[in-house]
Enzyme design. Structure first.
Site, PDB file in Angstrom:
ATOM      1  N   GLY A   1       0.850  -1.193   0.000  1.00 10.18           N
ATOM      2  CA  GLY A   1       0.000   0.000   0.000  1.00 10.18           C
ATOM      3  C   GLY A   1       0.875   1.227   0.000  1.00 10.18           C
ATOM      4  O   GLY A   1       2.080   1.140   0.266  1.00 10.18           O
TER       5      GLY A   1
ATOM      6  N   TYR B   1       4.110  -2.998   2.388  1.00  4.61           N
ATOM      7  CA  TYR B   1       3.489  -2.304   3.533  1.00  4.61           C
ATOM      8  C   TYR B   1       2.981  -3.319   4.558  1.00  4.61           C
ATOM      9  O   TYR B   1       3.109  -3.105   5.775  1.00  4.61           O
ATOM     10  CB  TYR B   1       2.335  -1.416   3.041  1.00  4.61           C
ATOM     11  CG  TYR B   1       1.633  -0.684   4.174  1.00  4.61           C
ATOM     12  CD1 TYR B   1       2.213   0.422   4.772  1.00  4.61           C
ATOM     13  CD2 TYR B   1       0.393  -1.129   4.665  1.00  4.61           C
ATOM     14  CE1 TYR B   1       1.586   1.083   5.832  1.00  4.61           C
ATOM     15  CE2 TYR B   1      -0.242  -0.480   5.716  1.00  4.61           C
ATOM     16  CZ  TYR B   1       0.364   0.629   6.292  1.00  4.61           C
ATOM     17  OH  TYR B   1      -0.256   1.274   7.333  1.00  4.61           O
TER      18      TYR B   1
ATOM     19  N   SER C   1     -19.880 -15.546 -21.833  1.00  7.70           N
ATOM     20  CA  SER C   1     -21.269 -15.998 -21.913  1.00  7.70           C
ATOM     21  C   SER C   1     -21.350 -17.421 -22.454  1.00  7.70           C
ATOM     22  O   SER C   1     -22.243 -18.185 -22.091  1.00  7.70           O
ATOM     23  CB  SER C   1     -22.126 -15.040 -22.746  1.00  7.70           C
ATOM     24  OG  SER C   1     -21.617 -14.909 -24.042  1.00  7.70           O
TER      25      SER C   1
END
Ligand code: XMP
Length: 513
Positions: free
Chosen positions: A58, A86, A231
């Protein structure tokens, strides 16, 4: 029990730009992973097959006011944890280690020296390249932790408390530039978390088919067919689950590429036989889009018109309780469904009307494109469907900046067809994940046959990517670009200039709208 919940890793998001990449890399190791906000309480995560946690990187510093933190109880919950960048610093900080601002930012390829080649770094050679991108770094580990690796500027490149199965790495194992990253993730997942690798295409198919059968019961399902792999896989899974209770409906919204409606119709007639219906609704869509220029509004209108057309057309075929879509995980995330910022509303996620009369079925909602393709192959779908370039549901409407008109559609279609022909002729289609033309809505001066022209530039775009979350512009050889440009200007009426988009994603997106 579902495959997904048999073994699950949760990736806690501390604001990493590429948090989805961590999820993908874990899934590539055949372990299901999902993203949750960093603030998710521990009690909401344990159970349901949770095998481990990953703290993402981060942009914050642990010392910054308001920087995301973590409930220290998480470290005593008996769950293995891997902190990345982080996440690694936060783990050290919360547990009493020392995090210091680096004298300079470390950015880029960095070799690490492996001190403890066990568990997390098993089979990772000393000197292997890692990708670093950080300001702060851990300088001292808390008692109980040992240093597993260092680098020139990072005293604690990797650390572990093997008793509690807590691990941290300063570098990014999820990116391509850390070639030993997959091995490190594999070690964490299989050695520390005890995963066995249940996330497999065949297992997903069996589980999904049985879930669909149970949910649908004796009711009927209308499945929107676009011609794309998502699909098609959705329809194939439903076909296995409920047989004749499925109707596949292809709606030609008039925003398709040259020859596409005919190809899709022929292919799906063969695959679904009497369970397939094709509808031409081009006029309805073009009318609904008249005067509309805002991209989000176009998507909303197309989403709504799709549903209204499905409702009107299916009424003649009897009662349907469900509508099925090939919605994917990135569609959900990019539409703001994953706790992240909304980038664009995918027509089948945020663009559906609230008063829709069907219940939604989205069996691929947790999957990435490459996972869907693997499932498509496993299901035995033809290669031309499985490997087909993705095409956005709202079609060429999002490749025409400004209002959609028949003239602009003709220009985009013409340019697009030439681009595809030339890329195919050059043998480049396998390495290009997506390619298309965009009508950008500006005019420019040109000269043709000694006459001044004032006509439209089109932009052509081609990208390479695996997951469509990030992408790089394709390095098409200049002579191929030259052929595409010259043919478009000569053959497509109204176009007098061709531009090549050389922007990656991020900061751009793949489509222009
Ligand atoms: P972006 O432009 O967000 O595109 O980088 C990522 C991938 O998603 C496709 N795309 C869409 N697909 N409905 C869809 O079904 C949409 O509204 C939509 N917008 C973008 C895009 O073509 C690319 O493959």
């Amino acid at each position: 029990m579902s495959v997904a919940s048999e073994e699950k890793i949760i990736v806690l998001d501390f604001g990493a730009q590429y948090v989805q990449l961590i999820v993908r890399k874990v899934r590539e190791q055949h372990v299901y992973a999902d993203i949750r906000p960093a603030s998710t309480p521990v009690r909401e995560m344990v159970g349901e097959g949770l095998k481990g946690l990953i703290f993402s990187g981060g942009p914050s510093s642990v010392y910054q006011e308001g920087a995301p933190s973590i409930d220290p109880a998480i470290f005593d919950a008996g769950i293995p944890i891997l902190g990345i960048c982080y996440g690694h610093q936060l783990m050290a900080h919360v547990l009493g280690g020392t995090v210091s601002p680096g004298s300079q930012r470390e950015y880029g390829r960095t070799p690490i020296e492996v001190l403890e080649p066990d568990l997390l770094l098993a089979n990772v050679a000393t000197g292997c390249q890692t990708w670093m991108s950080h300001g702060d770094h851990v300088t001292q580990v808390h008692p109980g932790f040992e240093i597993l690796a260092t680098s020139q500027n990072t005293p604690v490149a990797a650390m572990a408390d093997t008793k509690r199965h807590l691990y941290g790495v300063q570098f990014h194992p999820e990116v391509q530039h850390t070639p030993c990253g997959p091995q490190i993730l594999h070690n964490f997942l299989y050695k520390a978390c005890g995963c066995t690798g249940t996330w497999q295409a065949q297992a997903f198919i069996e589980e999904t088919v049985s879930e669909l059968r149970q949910r649908v019961g004796k009711d009927r399902v209308l499945c929107g067919i676009s011609g794309g792999v998502d699909s098609a896989v959705t329809a194939a899974l439903l076909g296995l689950a409920i047989g004749d209770q499925l109707t596949g409906m292809f709606i030609d919204h008039g925003l398709l590429r040259t020859g596409e409606a005919e190809q899709v119709t022929a292919l799906f007639r063969e695959l679904l036989g009497g369970r397939f219906v094709a509808i031409n609704a081009a006029e309805r869509f073009l009318q609904a889009l008249e005067g509309i220029t805002d991209p989000e509004e176009k998507r909303r209108i197309i989403g709504e018109t799709f549903i209204r057309t499905f409702e009107a057309e299916s009424a003649q075929l009897g009662e349907f309780k469900y509508i099925a879509h090939g919605t994917l995980y990135p569609d959900v995330i990019e539409s703001g469904g994953g706790g992240t910022d909304r980038i664009k509303t995918h027509h089948n996620v945020g663009g559906l009307p609230a008063d829709m009369k069907y219940e939604n079925i989205e069996p691929l909602r947790r999957l990435f494109k490459d996972e869907v393709r693997r499932i498509g192959l496993e299901l035995g779908l033809p290669r031309e469907i499985v490997q087909r370039q993705p095409f956005p549901g709202p079609g060429l409407a999002v490749r025409i900046i400004g209002e959609v008109t028949p003239e602009r559609l003709a220009m985009v279609c013409g340019a697009d067809a030439i681009m595809h022909e030339e890329l195919e002729r050059a043998g480049l289609t396998d390495e290009i994940a997506q390619s298309f033309a965009v009508f950008v809505g500006i005019e420019s001066v040109g000269v043709m046959g000694d006459e001044r022209t004032y006509a439209h530039p089109v932009v052509i775009r081609a990208v390479s990517t695996d997951d469509f979350m990030t992408a790089d512009w394709a390095r098409i050889p200049h002579e191929v670009l030259a052929r595409i440009s010259s043919r478009i200007v000569n053959e497509v009426r109204g176009v007098n200039r061709v531009l090549y988009d050389i922007t990656s994603k991020p900061p751009a997106t793949i489509e222009w709208e």
